[in-house]
Design an enzyme around this catalytic site. Structure first.
Site: not given
Ligand SMILES: Cc1cc2nc3c(=O)[nH]c(=O)nc-3n(C[C@H](O)[C@H](O)[C@H](O)COP(=O)(O)O)c2cc1C
Lengths: 300, 266
Positions: A70, A98, A129, A164, A264
């Site tokens: 993204i 965040n 990120c 994080k 997530g």
């Molecule tokens: C579409 C998407 C957008 C994300 N945006 C952020 C973000 O803005 N900031 C952040 O710290 N992590 C972001 N993440 C990471 C998630 O918060 C999480 O750490 C990661 O996806 C692992 O968890 P999950 O397997 O349950 O998705 C994003 C993940 C996804 C899939």
């Protein structure tokens, strides 16, 4: 039965949070989930100014999960404070914002802007990120850089600070210790694992950004292992995430040492997932005769 | 407010409509709320998959609480959908997106334009336009459909609601060329356009509409994740900073999929 947990003096009614970036600010999912049921809503990364994010395609499905690039599109902290925080005012849940940035100054600007916002219970600093080129990831991949930015943020922040962490490192324990030594109130992990997908018929990368962060059920074992290692390396609370889709997964992370957990990509598969996990944990505790969720934390 | 839900949907029927194109009727609780141009996310049961497949709603049977999906098999997810039999259950998320602004056709000569697998959502659109009463009714309804070759689908069903024109790339049926070629060759009367199809076609329609000084409403497609506006995966470039994002990116799944062509930076 006591499902509540405490992080840096902030009491959450249960350990279930949303993972940043997968839940907006709760608005979109409030059609599906009563936000009052959640331990905390963690909002999408917000910067000092609006960010455009990456070109499309930004998402791709992979076996057992997905890739996203993204690029932290966000409307900037000013709009966020006026609109998103206002929306969250009406709910009985904790709000964790965040924060993202390209330079230390960017982060500090957001932290200062939010310092007097009553609706912000905690800050989660995204130094991990993988989809933003301009160096932010370096804060999350070098222990000394992580120490440095954590210290600077802690000097300015009025709310507790969660750092994080990125899984794209050699030693997660070393990173966790650096954050703790610099004064972080808690750490959260894992952010996404850098991945890539190629379309063999178009002979091209599927994502415009070429690489993307992997999340979803397939990354869970990696995340559980890292949460286990990190929680043994530090004394501050650890928030676990990575592939959690149901209460069994959530309990697994708690047993690995997590105080709270975040959901997530599973929201995309099941928009009711967070509330179902809250109920599942309660059921599990009843069935297992567990009076306090703390009894199983780090039990393995 | 919006009544979006993820629910089980009973398969009422499924048949092969054309090579690789399937015609599926599903019983869903939200059929009566559907606006033409909206879509649903359909989840494969295969545990290795995570994301819903966005599929536009082709037709609605409000009495039977059912929606019709006409989709092309493009990957393992849609290949799984093609195996479903009457009586089976699928998991769907819907209704999603905004749909076509049918009121813009009031008193006007409306043209629905579909290209390939972009044709299906225009069937319910044409049907609703034809049912509009009094001052809301369009002065005329035409449908222009583009296909690769004479192996067409759904075009015959539009004849109930619209004057139908067909274009084929190989010239085996109707006008040889694309939908714009058909519009020009057949001199299709047009004051407002509702369109869905591949990006090059939509770009062509926007240019055509600008040239003629008429409005066009375009339905866009992009790889999606959440489908409900949370993840910012499926954005398109807009001319102005939009209300939600505060950058020039609108969410196709919630701000769209239908956009005023004038608002898009294509
Ligand atoms: C579409 C998407 C957008 C994300 N945006 C952020 C973000 O803005 N900031 C952040 O710290 N992590 C972001 N993440 C990471 C998630 O918060 C999480 O750490 C990661 O996806 C692992 O968890 P999950 O397997 O349950 O998705 C994003 C993940 C996804 C899939």
């Amino acid at each position: 039965m006591n499902t509540s947990v405490e992080i840096a003096g902030v009491k959450l009614k249960n350990p279930v949070m949303t993972a940043s970036g997968t839940f907006g600010s709760g608005m979109e999912y409030s059609d599906f989930v009563d936000l009052n049921r959640l331990g905390a809503v963690v909002t999408k990364g917000v910067a000092n100014i609006p960010w455009e994010g990456n070109p499309v395609p930004r998402v791709a499905e992979v076996y057992g999960g997905m890739l996203n690039a993204i690029g932290l599109q966000n409307p900037g902290v000013e709009v966020f404070a006026k609109r998103d925080l206002k929306f969250l005012e009406g709910f009985d849940t904790k709000v964790i914002v965040n924060v993202c940035g390209k330079t230390v100054e960017d982060y500090l600007e957001v932290v200062e802007r939010l310092s007097d916002e009553k609706r912000v219970d905690m800050l989660e600093i995204n130094v991990s990120c993988p989809n933003v080129k301009e160096g932010a990831i370096a804060f999350g991949q070098k222990a000394d850089a992580l120490f440095d930015i954590t210290k600077k943020i802690k000097e300015k922040a009025k709310q507790p600070v969660i750092m994080k962490l990125s899984p794209n490192v050699t030693s997660i324990s070393e990173m966790a210790k650096a954050a703790e030594a610099a004064g972080a109130d808690a750490i959260s992990l894992i952010n996404t694992i850098t991945g890539m997908k190629i379309d063999i018929y178009k002979k091209k990368f599927v994502l415009a950004n070429r690489t993307g962060g992997m999340s979803g059920p397939a990354i869970k074992p990696v995340a559980v292992r890292m949460v286990y290692e990190a929680s043994h390396a530090v004394k501050i609370p650890v928030i676990g995430m990575g592939g959690i889709s149901n209460y069994e997964d959530a309990v697994e992370f708690i047993m690995a040492g997590a105080t709270a957990i975040a959901v997530g990509a599973a929201n995309f598969h099941n928009p009711y997932a967070t509330a179902e996990i809250v109920e599942g944990i309660e059921r599990y505790m009843t069935e297992q005769g567990i009076g306090d969720i703390g009894e199983i934390r780090g039990i393995v | 407010m919006s009544g979006k839900m993820k629910c089980e949907a009973k398969v009422l029927s499924q048949e092969l409509l054309s090579e690789g194109i399937y015609d599926l009727w599903l019983q869903v609780p939200f059929a009566k709320d559907v606006v033409p141009g909206q879509f649903v996310g359909v989840f494969p049961l295969n545990k290795a998959t995570l994301l819903p497949r966005p599929i536009s709603i082709c037709e609605v049977d409000t009495n039977g609480s059912a929606i019709r999906l006409v989709y092309r098999v493009v990957g393992s997810g849609t290949a799984e959908f093609a195996l479903y039999q009457p009586g089976d259950y699928m998991m769907v998320l819907g209704p999603l997106g905004n749909g076509f602004p049918l009121d813009k056709a009031a008193g006007k000569r409306a043209v629905v334009i579909g290209g390939g697998i972009g044709v299906p959502p225009l069937l319910e659109t044409a049907k609703r336009l034809s049912k509009a009463q009094g001052s809301k009714a369009p002065a005329k309804i035409s449908a222009v459909m583009g296909y690769r070759n004479s192996d067409t689908f759904l075009d015959d069903e539009f004849t109930n609601f619209a004057e139908v024109y067909v274009a084929t790339e190989d010239g085996s049926l109707g006008t040889k060329g694309n939908v714009i070629d058909a519009m020009k060759e057949q001199d299709v009367p047009c004051d407002v356009i509702f369109a869905c199809g591949p990006m090059p076609m939509l770009r062509g329609i926007k240019a055509y509409a600008q040239e003629k000084g008429i409005k066009a409403y375009l339905s866009l497609e992009e790889r999606m994740a959440c489908g409900v506006g949370a993840c910012l995966g499926c954005v398109c470039k807009t001319k102005e900073v939009d209300e939600h994002s505060h950058v020039k990116n609108a969410r196709i799944c919630t701000d769209g999929p239908v956009f005023d062509a004038d608002d898009l930076d294509m």
